[in-house]
Design a protein around this motif. Structure first.
Motif, PDB file in Angstrom:
ATOM      1  N   ALA A  52      27.437  -9.432 -29.226  1.00  0.00           N
ATOM      2  CA  ALA A  52      26.980  -8.066 -28.937  1.00  0.00           C
ATOM      3  C   ALA A  52      27.099  -7.182 -27.819  1.00  0.00           C
ATOM      4  CB  ALA A  52      25.354  -7.858 -29.400  1.00  0.00           C
ATOM      5  N   LEU A  53      26.995  -8.182 -26.642  1.00  0.00           N
ATOM      6  CA  LEU A  53      26.865  -7.573 -25.024  1.00  0.00           C
ATOM      7  C   LEU A  53      28.588  -7.414 -24.776  1.00  0.00           C
ATOM      8  CD1 LEU A  53      24.712 -10.029 -23.176  1.00  0.00           C
ATOM      9  CD2 LEU A  53      24.309  -7.749 -23.769  1.00  0.00           C
ATOM     10  N   TYR A  54      29.410  -8.336 -25.326  1.00  0.00           N
ATOM     11  CA  TYR A  54      30.767  -8.083 -25.103  1.00  0.00           C
ATOM     12  C   TYR A  54      31.482  -6.954 -26.022  1.00  0.00           C
ATOM     13  CZ  TYR A  54      35.770  -9.312 -24.891  1.00  0.00           C
ATOM     14  OH  TYR A  54      37.159  -9.039 -24.779  1.00  0.00           O
ATOM     15  N   ALA A  55      31.016  -6.802 -27.344  1.00  0.00           N
ATOM     16  CA  ALA A  55      31.259  -5.610 -28.145  1.00  0.00           C
ATOM     17  C   ALA A  55      30.901  -4.380 -27.451  1.00  0.00           C
ATOM     18  CB  ALA A  55      30.851  -5.694 -29.374  1.00  0.00           C
ATOM     19  N   THR A  56      29.740  -4.241 -26.612  1.00  0.00           N
ATOM     20  CA  THR A  56      29.421  -3.227 -25.861  1.00  0.00           C
ATOM     21  C   THR A  56      30.270  -2.795 -24.711  1.00  0.00           C
ATOM     22  OG1 THR A  56      27.020  -3.571 -26.775  1.00  0.00           O
ATOM     23  CG2 THR A  56      27.481  -2.132 -24.714  1.00  0.00           C
ATOM     24  N   HIS A  57      30.605  -4.055 -24.115  1.00  0.00           N
ATOM     25  CA  HIS A  57      31.332  -3.515 -22.916  1.00  0.00           C
ATOM     26  C   HIS A  57      32.362  -5.022 -22.596  1.00  0.00           C
ATOM     27  CE1 HIS A  57      32.286  -2.443 -18.601  1.00  0.00           C
ATOM     28  NE2 HIS A  57      31.683  -3.686 -18.172  1.00  0.00           N
TER      29      HIS A  57
ATOM     30  N   LEU B 123      24.460  -0.357 -18.062  1.00  0.00           N
ATOM     31  CA  LEU B 123      24.838  -0.146 -16.767  1.00  0.00           C
ATOM     32  C   LEU B 123      26.010  -0.630 -16.271  1.00  0.00           C
ATOM     33  CD1 LEU B 123      21.337  -0.775 -14.858  1.00  0.00           C
ATOM     34  CD2 LEU B 123      22.214   1.369 -15.204  1.00  0.00           C
ATOM     35  N   ALA B 124      26.414  -1.749 -16.535  1.00  0.00           N
ATOM     36  CA  ALA B 124      27.712  -2.322 -16.096  1.00  0.00           C
ATOM     37  C   ALA B 124      28.747  -1.574 -16.498  1.00  0.00           C
ATOM     38  CB  ALA B 124      27.772  -3.703 -16.469  1.00  0.00           C
ATOM     39  N   SER B 125      28.623  -0.828 -17.763  1.00  0.00           N
ATOM     40  CA  SER B 125      29.474  -0.339 -18.498  1.00  0.00           C
ATOM     41  C   SER B 125      29.793   1.067 -17.678  1.00  0.00           C
ATOM     42  CB  SER B 125      29.348  -0.184 -20.183  1.00  0.00           C
ATOM     43  OG  SER B 125      30.261   0.676 -20.777  1.00  0.00           O
ATOM     44  N   SER B 126      28.822   1.662 -17.541  1.00  0.00           N
ATOM     45  CA  SER B 126      28.594   3.046 -17.042  1.00  0.00           C
ATOM     46  C   SER B 126      29.159   3.190 -15.727  1.00  0.00           C
ATOM     47  CB  SER B 126      27.260   3.731 -17.054  1.00  0.00           C
ATOM     48  OG  SER B 126      26.367   3.083 -15.969  1.00  0.00           O
ATOM     49  N   LYS B 127      28.995   2.106 -15.140  1.00  0.00           N
ATOM     50  CA  LYS B 127      29.545   1.848 -13.415  1.00  0.00           C
ATOM     51  C   LYS B 127      31.008   1.237 -13.361  1.00  0.00           C
ATOM     52  CE  LYS B 127      24.867   2.164 -11.738  1.00  0.00           C
ATOM     53  NZ  LYS B 127      24.903   3.532 -11.277  1.00  0.00           N
ATOM     54  N   GLY B 128      31.355   0.805 -14.432  1.00  0.00           N
ATOM     55  CA  GLY B 128      32.887  -0.006 -14.490  1.00  0.00           C
ATOM     56  C   GLY B 128      32.891  -1.391 -13.856  1.00  0.00           C
ATOM     57  N   VAL B 129      31.648  -1.963 -14.041  1.00  0.00           N
ATOM     58  CA  VAL B 129      31.537  -3.072 -13.220  1.00  0.00           C
ATOM     59  C   VAL B 129      31.844  -4.337 -14.490  1.00  0.00           C
ATOM     60  CG1 VAL B 129      29.919  -4.915 -12.314  1.00  0.00           C
ATOM     61  CG2 VAL B 129      29.905  -2.508 -11.456  1.00  0.00           C
ATOM     62  N   ALA B 130      32.458  -5.395 -14.335  1.00  0.00           N
ATOM     63  CA  ALA B 130      32.961  -6.212 -15.383  1.00  0.00           C
ATOM     64  C   ALA B 130      32.067  -7.569 -15.250  1.00  0.00           C
ATOM     65  CB  ALA B 130      34.502  -6.600 -15.214  1.00  0.00           C
ATOM     66  N   VAL B 131      32.038  -8.138 -16.196  1.00  0.00           N
ATOM     67  CA  VAL B 131      31.132  -9.053 -16.537  1.00  0.00           C
ATOM     68  C   VAL B 131      31.767 -10.567 -17.004  1.00  0.00           C
ATOM     69  CG1 VAL B 131      29.126 -10.154 -17.849  1.00  0.00           C
ATOM     70  CG2 VAL B 131      29.562  -7.676 -17.280  1.00  0.00           C
ATOM     71  N   ASN B 132      31.356 -11.696 -16.373  1.00  0.00           N
ATOM     72  CA  ASN B 132      31.779 -12.997 -16.572  1.00  0.00           C
ATOM     73  C   ASN B 132      31.031 -13.554 -17.675  1.00  0.00           C
ATOM     74  OD1 ASN B 132      32.511 -16.006 -16.648  1.00  0.00           O
ATOM     75  ND2 ASN B 132      32.507 -16.192 -14.546  1.00  0.00           N
ATOM     76  N   TYR B 133      31.599 -13.330 -18.907  1.00  0.00           N
ATOM     77  CA  TYR B 133      30.745 -13.417 -20.199  1.00  0.00           C
ATOM     78  C   TYR B 133      30.993 -14.984 -20.428  1.00  0.00           C
ATOM     79  CZ  TYR B 133      30.454  -8.585 -21.347  1.00  0.00           C
ATOM     80  OH  TYR B 133      29.903  -7.273 -21.366  1.00  0.00           O
ATOM     81  N   THR B 134      31.853 -15.846 -19.902  1.00  0.00           N
ATOM     82  CA  THR B 134      31.915 -16.976 -20.165  1.00  0.00           C
ATOM     83  C   THR B 134      30.936 -17.854 -19.283  1.00  0.00           C
ATOM     84  OG1 THR B 134      34.550 -17.163 -20.298  1.00  0.00           O
ATOM     85  CG2 THR B 134      33.471 -19.265 -19.775  1.00  0.00           C
ATOM     86  N   GLN B 135      30.612 -17.541 -18.257  1.00  0.00           N
ATOM     87  CA  GLN B 135      29.444 -18.067 -17.419  1.00  0.00           C
ATOM     88  C   GLN B 135      27.933 -17.645 -17.994  1.00  0.00           C
ATOM     89  OE1 GLN B 135      29.462 -20.491 -14.925  1.00  0.00           O
ATOM     90  NE2 GLN B 135      27.477 -20.491 -15.497  1.00  0.00           N
ATOM     91  N   LEU B 136      28.093 -16.302 -18.401  1.00  0.00           N
ATOM     92  CA  LEU B 136      26.832 -15.809 -19.045  1.00  0.00           C
ATOM     93  C   LEU B 136      26.446 -16.603 -20.259  1.00  0.00           C
ATOM     94  CD1 LEU B 136      24.566 -13.767 -18.944  1.00  0.00           C
ATOM     95  CD2 LEU B 136      26.048 -12.296 -19.967  1.00  0.00           C
TER      96      LEU B 136
END
Length: 176
Positions: free
Chosen positions: A63-68, A124-137
């Motif tokens: 769900a998080l990945y599908a959001t951003h 917030l990450a999506s709105s600011k264009g900040v990418a996420v390390n989903y594998t570590q998350l």
């Protein structure tokens, strides 16, 4: 601790999510995993991607990945939160509102509660264009219920990194 099994599980699931990322229908179904009333719409997609629907971490990450779906190689989610907080800060000082929000995040008692708090951070990450390390998350969420204290410390160390100590200046006459 990132066991090889947990790490490979995270990498495999993230690879499947990346392959599905262009399918708008699947991404919409995965975002429904946030809703208790509609989460069953996400289950067939999660299972098709190799996720175990009995393990909530798969639904949360999906769900998080599908959001951003923007990915990074940040050390952990604490580093991502710092990037979000500093995004508009001209003086490299963390806004108090983000510090309070981060404290609530790392105080989460369970991976379920953490998932709810992560949703706001991902927006917030999506709105600011900040990418996420989903594998570590994924790995951190998988381990949260029995290693939360260690994960909290690692996230906090990235959110509030130690200040670099200034080297004392040595007078020129004292130099060899």
């Amino acid at each position: 601790m990132n066991t090889p099994n947990t790490q490979s599980r995270a990498e495999s699931f993230m690879a499947a999510l990346r392959r599905a990322s262009k399918d708008r229908g699947k991404m919409a179904a995965l975002r429904r995993a946030f809703s208790p009333h509609n989460q069953m719409d996400a289950w067939p997609v999660i299972a098709d991607l190799g996720g175990d629907i009995k393990q909530p971490v798969f639904a949360t990450i999906a769900a998080l990945y599908a959001t951003h779906p923007e990915e990074s190689n940040a050390a952990n989610f604490g580093a991502t939160c710092r990037q979000i907080a500093l995004h508009e800060s001209g003086d490299a000082k963390l806004p108090e509102s983000h510090e309070r929000r981060f404290r609530r995040l790392i105080a989460a008692d369970s991976s379920g509660q953490l998932g709810e708090l992560l949703r706001a951070w991902i927006r917030l990450a999506s709105s600011k264009g900040v990418a996420v390390n989903y594998t570590q998350l994924f790995t951190d969420l998988w381990n949260w219920d029995w290693r939360a204290d260690d994960i909290r410390v690692h996230w906090a160390a990235e959110f509030w990194p130690a200040r670099k100590a200034e080297q004392p200046s040595v007078p020129e006459e004292a130099q060899p």
